[in-house]
Every structure is written in C-alpha cells, then in structure tokens.
Motif scaffolding. Sequence first.
Motif, PDB file in Angstrom:
ATOM      1  N   GLU A   1       0.684  -1.413  -0.405  1.00 30.68           N
ATOM      2  CA  GLU A   1      -0.305   0.091  -0.493  1.00 30.68           C
ATOM      3  C   GLU A   1       0.759   0.690  -0.015  1.00 30.68           C
ATOM      4  N   THR A   2       1.724   1.492   0.829  1.00 31.12           N
ATOM      5  CA  THR A   2       3.006   2.566   0.849  1.00 31.12           C
ATOM      6  C   THR A   2       3.712   2.394  -0.620  1.00 31.12           C
ATOM      7  N   LEU A   3       3.952   1.718  -1.082  1.00 34.50           N
ATOM      8  CA  LEU A   3       4.221   1.886  -2.790  1.00 34.50           C
ATOM      9  C   LEU A   3       3.356   2.109  -3.610  1.00 34.50           C
ATOM     10  N   TYR A   4       2.404   1.731  -3.593  1.00 36.56           N
ATOM     11  CA  TYR A   4       1.260   1.501  -4.221  1.00 36.56           C
ATOM     12  C   TYR A   4       1.084   3.854  -3.746  1.00 36.56           C
ATOM     13  N   HIS A   5       1.196   4.551  -2.891  1.00 36.66           N
ATOM     14  CA  HIS A   5       0.698   5.240  -2.978  1.00 36.66           C
ATOM     15  C   HIS A   5       2.035   6.338  -3.215  1.00 36.66           C
ATOM     16  N   GLN A   6       2.863   5.441  -2.662  1.00 38.55           N
ATOM     17  CA  GLN A   6       4.353   6.939  -3.334  1.00 38.55           C
ATOM     18  C   GLN A   6       4.413   6.689  -5.109  1.00 38.55           C
ATOM     19  N   THR A   7       3.884   5.388  -5.736  1.00 33.49           N
ATOM     20  CA  THR A   7       3.677   5.275  -7.681  1.00 33.49           C
ATOM     21  C   THR A   7       2.494   5.971  -8.005  1.00 33.49           C
ATOM     22  N   VAL A   8       1.833   5.923  -6.993  1.00 34.15           N
ATOM     23  CA  VAL A   8       0.825   7.044  -7.426  1.00 34.15           C
ATOM     24  C   VAL A   8       1.193   8.521  -7.162  1.00 34.15           C
ATOM     25  N   LYS A   9       1.522   9.161  -6.698  1.00 39.26           N
ATOM     26  CA  LYS A   9       2.486  11.099  -6.480  1.00 39.26           C
ATOM     27  C   LYS A   9       3.455  10.408  -7.118  1.00 39.26           C
ATOM     28  N   LYS A  10       4.087   9.782  -7.645  1.00 35.06           N
ATOM     29  CA  LYS A  10       5.253   9.834  -8.200  1.00 35.06           C
ATOM     30  C   LYS A  10       4.955   9.899 -10.152  1.00 35.06           C
ATOM     31  N   VAL A  11       2.953   9.341  -9.889  1.00 37.25           N
ATOM     32  CA  VAL A  11       3.401   9.098 -11.939  1.00 37.25           C
ATOM     33  C   VAL A  11       2.819  10.813 -11.922  1.00 37.25           C
ATOM     34  N   THR A  12       1.707  11.115 -11.112  1.00 37.60           N
ATOM     35  CA  THR A  12       0.118  12.520 -11.503  1.00 37.60           C
ATOM     36  C   THR A  12       1.787  13.251 -11.156  1.00 37.60           C
ATOM     37  N   GLU A  13       2.507  13.136 -10.537  1.00 34.22           N
ATOM     38  CA  GLU A  13       3.506  14.733 -10.859  1.00 34.22           C
ATOM     39  C   GLU A  13       4.225  14.411 -11.760  1.00 34.22           C
ATOM     40  N   GLY A  14       4.822  13.534 -12.136  1.00 27.47           N
ATOM     41  CA  GLY A  14       5.730  12.885 -13.193  1.00 27.47           C
ATOM     42  C   GLY A  14       5.140  13.381 -14.410  1.00 27.47           C
ATOM     43  N   ILE A  15       4.175  13.040 -14.926  1.00 25.69           N
ATOM     44  CA  ILE A  15       3.459  13.060 -15.987  1.00 25.69           C
ATOM     45  C   ILE A  15       3.544  14.567 -16.310  1.00 25.69           C
ATOM     46  N   ASP A  16       2.571  15.892 -15.275  1.00 26.39           N
ATOM     47  CA  ASP A  16       2.649  16.948 -15.033  1.00 26.39           C
ATOM     48  C   ASP A  16       4.004  17.628 -15.106  1.00 26.39           C
ATOM     49  N   HIS A  17       5.231  17.121 -14.842  1.00 26.70           N
ATOM     50  CA  HIS A  17       6.018  17.696 -14.908  1.00 26.70           C
ATOM     51  C   HIS A  17       7.334  17.119 -16.515  1.00 26.70           C
ATOM     52  N   MET A  18       6.946  16.295 -17.114  1.00 26.93           N
ATOM     53  CA  MET A  18       7.613  15.712 -17.331  1.00 26.93           C
ATOM     54  C   MET A  18       8.438  14.784 -17.343  1.00 26.93           C
ATOM     55  N   HIS A  19       8.297  14.248 -16.706  1.00 30.58           N
ATOM     56  CA  HIS A  19       9.745  13.506 -16.067  1.00 30.58           C
ATOM     57  C   HIS A  19       8.806  11.791 -16.011  1.00 30.58           C
ATOM     58  N   PHE A  20       8.324  11.162 -17.318  1.00 35.81           N
ATOM     59  CA  PHE A  20       8.219  10.339 -17.953  1.00 35.81           C
ATOM     60  C   PHE A  20       8.693   8.825 -17.125  1.00 35.81           C
ATOM     61  N   ASN A  21      10.508   9.505 -17.632  1.00 33.25           N
ATOM     62  CA  ASN A  21      11.501   8.084 -17.278  1.00 33.25           C
ATOM     63  C   ASN A  21      11.477   7.890 -16.210  1.00 33.25           C
ATOM     64  N   THR A  22      10.920   8.830 -14.915  1.00 31.55           N
ATOM     65  CA  THR A  22      11.212   8.015 -13.632  1.00 31.55           C
ATOM     66  C   THR A  22       9.968   7.605 -13.295  1.00 31.55           C
ATOM     67  N   CYS A  23       8.399   8.034 -14.103  1.00 34.20           N
ATOM     68  CA  CYS A  23       7.093   7.180 -14.085  1.00 34.20           C
ATOM     69  C   CYS A  23       7.588   6.083 -14.062  1.00 34.20           C
ATOM     70  N   VAL A  24       7.520   5.566 -15.249  1.00 33.84           N
ATOM     71  CA  VAL A  24       7.905   4.754 -15.905  1.00 33.84           C
ATOM     72  C   VAL A  24       9.237   3.542 -14.892  1.00 33.84           C
ATOM     73  N   SER A  25       9.861   3.923 -14.563  1.00 31.21           N
ATOM     74  CA  SER A  25      10.745   3.034 -13.645  1.00 31.21           C
ATOM     75  C   SER A  25      10.445   2.903 -12.115  1.00 31.21           C
ATOM     76  N   GLN A  26       9.160   3.745 -11.350  1.00 29.11           N
ATOM     77  CA  GLN A  26       8.290   3.575 -10.129  1.00 29.11           C
ATOM     78  C   GLN A  26       7.209   2.651 -10.868  1.00 29.11           C
ATOM     79  N   LEU A  27       6.765   2.262 -11.625  1.00 25.99           N
ATOM     80  CA  LEU A  27       5.647   1.513 -11.953  1.00 25.99           C
ATOM     81  C   LEU A  27       6.342  -0.022 -12.408  1.00 25.99           C
TER      82      LEU A  27
END
Length: 791
Positions: free
Chosen positions: A644-670
């Motif tokens: 659950e912790t990892l999941y919520h961290q991932t949601v946060k990271k992907v949500t912000e990462g897409i908006d800031h165009m940090h796509f590669n870090t979104c994918v590695s988090q997924l």
Amino acid sequence: MSKRPVHEIEAKWQAEWEKSKLYQAADPGKDTAEKFYGLVEFPFPSGEGLHVGHPRSYIAVDAMTRKQRMSGKNVLYSIGWDAFGLPAENYAIKHKVKPQDATQKNINNFRRQLKSIGFGFDWDREIDTTDPKYFKWTQWQFLQFFKHGLAYKAKTNINWCPKDKIGLANEEVVAGCCERCGTPVEKREKEQWMIAITQYAERLIADLDTVDYLPQIKSQQINWIGKSEGAYIDFAVGHETVRVFTTRPDTLFGATYLVLAPEHPLAAGHEEAKTYIEAARKKTEIERTNEDKEKTGVRLEGVMAINPANGQEIPIWISDYVLAHYGTGAIMAVPAHDERDEAFAKKFDLPIVQVISEEQIMINSGFMDGVPAWKAKDEMISWLEEKKCGEGTTTYKLRDWVFSRQRYWGEPIPIINCKKCGHVPVPDDQLPLTLPDVDVYEPTDSGESPLASMRAWVEVKCPTCGGDAERETDTMPNWAGSSWYFLRYCDPHNDQALASPEKLKYWMPVDLYNGGMEHTTLHLLYSRFWYKFLWDIGAVPQECGSEPYKVRRSHGLIMAQGGEKMSKSKGNVVNPDDVVNEYGADVFRLYQMFMGPFDQAVPWDTNGIEGVRKYLDRVWVLFVGAQFIAPQGVINHARTLELETLYHQTVKKVTEGIDHMHFNTCVSQLMILLNAFSDAGGIPETMQKGFIQLLAPFVPHLAEELWQKIGATGSVHRSGWPSFDSSKLQASSFTLVVQVNGKIRGKAVVDSTVSEDEAKAKALELVEKWLEGKTPKQVIYVKGKLVSVVV
Ligand code: ANZ
Ligand code: ZN
C-alpha cells in the motif's frame, strides 16, 4: 502462461475508440467541463513517412492529455498536416506526380502510421493546410495584414538558392548555405511581399514575461529579436549627410573615421572601390563578420566627413565588416573602445583617441569632459537632439518577414496587380483563390513563379476599376499555414470565420505546446506575432489573452543506436512501422517514454525496447495468468500494508511526473511497483484499478484490455485518475532481510516501529535451522533493512 496477444488487442481497441469517438473534444456549452488544450507541432507529411523522432513529442503530450482527460477535463488534442512547401514540390517533381496527389498520398501514409500508434487525437479536427477550406482563411488573414498596412511589397536583396531556385528567408540560411540542400546562397535583388513583424519586436520580447517557456527558449527568442538601444548620428559629407547607427553615442568624440558597408550608396561612384565592392557582394554575412578574419577595406578618395561633436574632418572607408542591412549600413569607428575598429585602425594606421578613462570618466570629450561614463550616453543623445544632428533610437536584428516564394506549391497570394490601382485585394467572397491545375510546376531559372506562365489564370479584371490586370504569381512561404493552425483546431469546420469567437474564448490559450528547439526562432516567433496581430484586430477575442501558448516545452532528439544522428544517408533510421509490427504500439510508446529524460537527446537502443516488452508481458501475466485469480488470498495483511505504501508513493510520483514531463522516472516507478506485486504473488484488489489507470497514459491499449478483463465498466481512459493518500506515503512496515554468513536465508515483513532487539529476535527465529544450534558470533542490525548473522 498465456502469451499477450498484442496485435489483436491493439487493433480491437483502435477500432473501438474510433467508433465510439472516445477522444472527441466537446464544444463549449453550458455544462462543459474545464478544458485542457495540448498541442504538438503538426508534421510535414514527407515522402519518407514518419520517423521515430516525430512521435516522441506526440507520445509525451498524448500521455499528458490522457491524464487530463482521465481527471475529468475536456481535452483538445488534435493533429493535421503542414503540407505546403518546397519538399512536397521537390518530391512531386522527382516522382513526376502532381504536388496535390503526392501530398495526399503522403498524408494517407502518415495518418495510417499515426493511427497505428493509437494516439488520443480528436480525428474530427484533422487539419490540412493545403485544403482550400483551410487556406481560404490563411489568405483572408494575409489580406488583413495587407489592409492594416503590415503586408507590403519591397525590393530586397534576397538569399537565393541556385539549386532549389528559391528565395530563402534569413532564417533559412545556415552558415551561408541553404538550410535544406546545403548549397551556398547567392544574393539576388527581387520584389517580394514582406510582413512587418518588426513592428511587433518590442511586444514579442516584453510579453515573454507573461508565459511559461523553458528559459533557453526565451533567451533564444530575445537574442533572435536582438534589441539594441542607441542613437542615429548624422555626419556631414559635403552637401550630403551619412547617418550611422551606434549603441555608444557616448563615444562620439572618439570617432576618428567612418566605415560604410560596400553596398552603401555613397560608395557607388568611387572607381577605387569597385573591385572591393564586387568581391564583398559574393561573401556571406558569416564570412564578413567573422571576428578572427583579417580586416580589409578601401578608403574613399576625396571625401571627408565632419564629426558633429568636435567639427573635425575624418576619413571615410568602406569595409565588409559593416553590413548593409543592419542599422543604417554605416558606422562611426571608435578604435579606442571597439575591438573591430581597433583592429582596423591598427592595420590602416588610423588615429585612436581614448574618451573614457580607467576611472570611467569622460575625457577628450569637449563639453562632456568629467561626466561619469554611465551618464554620458543620455547626455550625448540630448545634445544630438538639441543640435538636430541625431536622435536616440532602438534597433532590432529581426528583419521583416519575406513572405513570397516563386514556387507553385503554396497558398496563392490573393492580390491583383493593376497598373491604375496598384495592389488590389481579391474580394473576400472570391476566396479561396485556388491554384490552377498546371502541367509544369518546375521552378524557372528567371526566378519567376511557374504560375506566371499560366496566362489564363494570371489575366483578370481589376476588382476596383474593371481594367486589365494580373494576379500576383508569388505564393506564401510554408510558415504561413502553421502560424494559425492551433486556432483552427478550436473550430475546424467553420466557413464563416477562421474560428468562432465563442470557441476561441473557451479553448485559447493553448495550455501546453511541445515542439522542437529548431522551431524556437522561426515558427514560434512567427506564430506568436501572427496571433498578436489577430488579437489586435479583434479576429481573436480579447478574453483569449495576448499570447497563444501558456507553456512551451521542448524534447530532445532521438539519435541512432550508438549516438549518431539518424539520417537516410547513414542508413540508420528506425521506422516506427517496423517497431510497431514487431513489438506493438504500447511497447513503442512506453519505450519512448522510458528511454531517457524527455528534454535530452537519447540514442535508440534495441536492448532497452526488449526490456520494456518483457515488462508488459509480466503485467499481462500478473492479470491473466494463474496468479491472477485470488490475489487477496495469497497476500497477508502485513504484505498488503507494505504494498500500500509503495502504491501510494507510485500514484504520487506518476501524477506529478506526468505533469512535469519526467516520464522516464514514472515508468521506472511503475516497474518497481510491478516487481513488488510479483514478489507478493498478486495485486491486492484495492490497487488493481489504480495500477491500470496509472498505466493507461503510457500503454493505452493494454490498459483498456486489462480494464475490461477485471470487469470494470466503461473505458479506462475516461474512468478517473487515482488519488494518493498522503498519510500512507510513509512505510508502516518493511521487509526485513536476514543474512547468515553473507547469504540471504530469510525475509519477513515487520512493523516500521520495530526496535533493534525485536528485529534481532525475529531474525534469529527465522533462520534458526541455518544456525544448527550454534550461538552466533555477531548479530548486526541495519535499521529498516536487514539483520546480518555471523556464525
Ligand atoms: C560606435 C561604437 C563604439 C560601437 C564602441 C560599439 C562600441 P549591436 O549591439 O549588435 O546592435 N554597427 C552598427 N551598424 C553596424 C553594421 N551595419 N554592421 C556592423 N556593425 C555595425 O552593435 C551595434 C554596434 O555595432 C554599433 O555601435 C556600431 O559600432 C556597430 F565603443 O558604434 B558602435
Ligand atoms: Zn484597377
């Protein structure tokens, strides 16, 4: 293990989305949601088809707009074809087809390719700049420029490419050569249509403060416009005057000679300068202004100029380091304070007079002696204005926009040239003015447009006096159609206006515009200017604001494997068709987002793409393989808390990462999240939907399929965006690893608040059988991670 049926899944959803018009943008109405307008530079449909570099920008903005759409926004994301222009015409000539036919063929191919990648474009808004319904409005807008005095015809020295037989804008000349074919550019004098972009120079700089562009984009625009504040100063030469432009009027007392550009009219009568003038004409601007080059020049015999400040007679020279088309084409030389002038003065033994002391006080400067240097500029300008021998001024490097091409494949300029009435606009109700169907559209050596020989098309009656007149035969540059396409997406089928005010008010400005750095000084500047003009004349409502793009970002290039530039001649171009055929669109998309930081150049890498394919295969297995059925059952409670912790961290990271165009870090988090699910033996039910939603912007086909598989309703792409719970971002438990003599012998999920003693006790209990009854020599605890036991 079931194999992932990539192509069936992708074809199925592409057809389904097209049928249900899933990505259609809603026109503004009473209950329309908040809008998000994402824009990418629409492609020129070349004969070669799409290149893997093109989709990088489209995929990124596709992910961003998908996320916005899922969040409930009404998204406008569209595509079109910037299809007029020289490459299309050259292609047509080479393949002996009509430009119209060649263009449609290329468009069809591009459309097929883009559709195979599964973009969320609203295809009902597709634009083609060569469609008369579109260029009717390009022509109408040209006439607005004309009617407002901003389009005019002038004789100019144009950059002529002898190979392409075309006049080039300054921006299309790179290091003295044609940007397209590399042939050295010659100068030719030609009557051209011009658009007075320089009148907007000041606003194009100032309004950059109101937008969010990458810093390097802003500075490139500012440098390109090249604002210089200074003065014009008039030097008497016999009965005439020579006006110079200087940014340093403060140094006037130190001006010991004048230098004219070889093209300056005053130089023309001088026999002694003839050969020099001829030679200078042949040189490019770059060659002429090269700082390291040995200075050359010729003194004009029998003429002297008077320095207005001190009445001294000073000689006049011509030299090619002074350019004809900057300032006034003449300078006052101050060798004590300007390096170029100093080099020139030393070579030709001309006097050097210092006018500013080490202490930054004016010296040798008559009435200004003793004045602090920082005040001297303003004081000299006041003096010049009072004596009427000069004035303060601001100059720009930016030139007016050469808006003519002597080619066939462009929008005809809707002007009729009448001997009696001059330039007469084609009446609005006769627009669009279409191209005649011709057999020969090769350029002519004379430099005239191929349209000039179409007498039946050229000869018309003057709309004003009814007398015999001729159509303009020049066509518009390919920058015309791309200067306003983003307005047309807002209302692409309107035949009463370029777009309706209501729709423009709703959609404009663009929320995010992504495109290449190579377009920073051309397209971006032209379109900002064009938009400002439309805004000024009310063709775009005031409410839209004076800038078309709120945010401008840029992507790095995709290089060939190994880091070289992809090019046809090197044979290292990767064709997206091949990648999609082999791996499917989702792998192609995810790899593009994963391959490196979005704003940096990255090489294509076959191993990287394999890794991404494996990742998606594992996602598939997790959902539809044996492990899918009862995840909740196989995962214990502590495990669930950790996930659950990892999941919520991932949601946060992907949500912000897409908006800031940090796509590669979104994918590695997924990827990290998937590993954790795999380790746990499945996905807790509470996280299934969210995980699919996080994948959806990157791998829309697979996500849609999984959405259906888990029995969720509707499309994942309109299902909402998962939210994260800030209170769950900190781990409440972790996996304690236990090593015995350096080897991992056990793992357990423990509470984060576990004490050192508790952790050690738990560890020893776990590895009991490895201890074989012995008492450990050493037990070390690394907080939050592991216990190491030595026996
Ligand atoms: C006297 C002077 C003294 C200058 C001094 C500079 C330093 P920017 O900043 O790029 O606008 N200049 C003017 N017209 C020119 C032309 N057509 N071709 C080449 N050089 C030209 O530069 C403006 C300065 O460049 C002007 O100020 C002029 O030299 C030169 F200590 O005038 B100056
Ligand atoms: Zn007339």
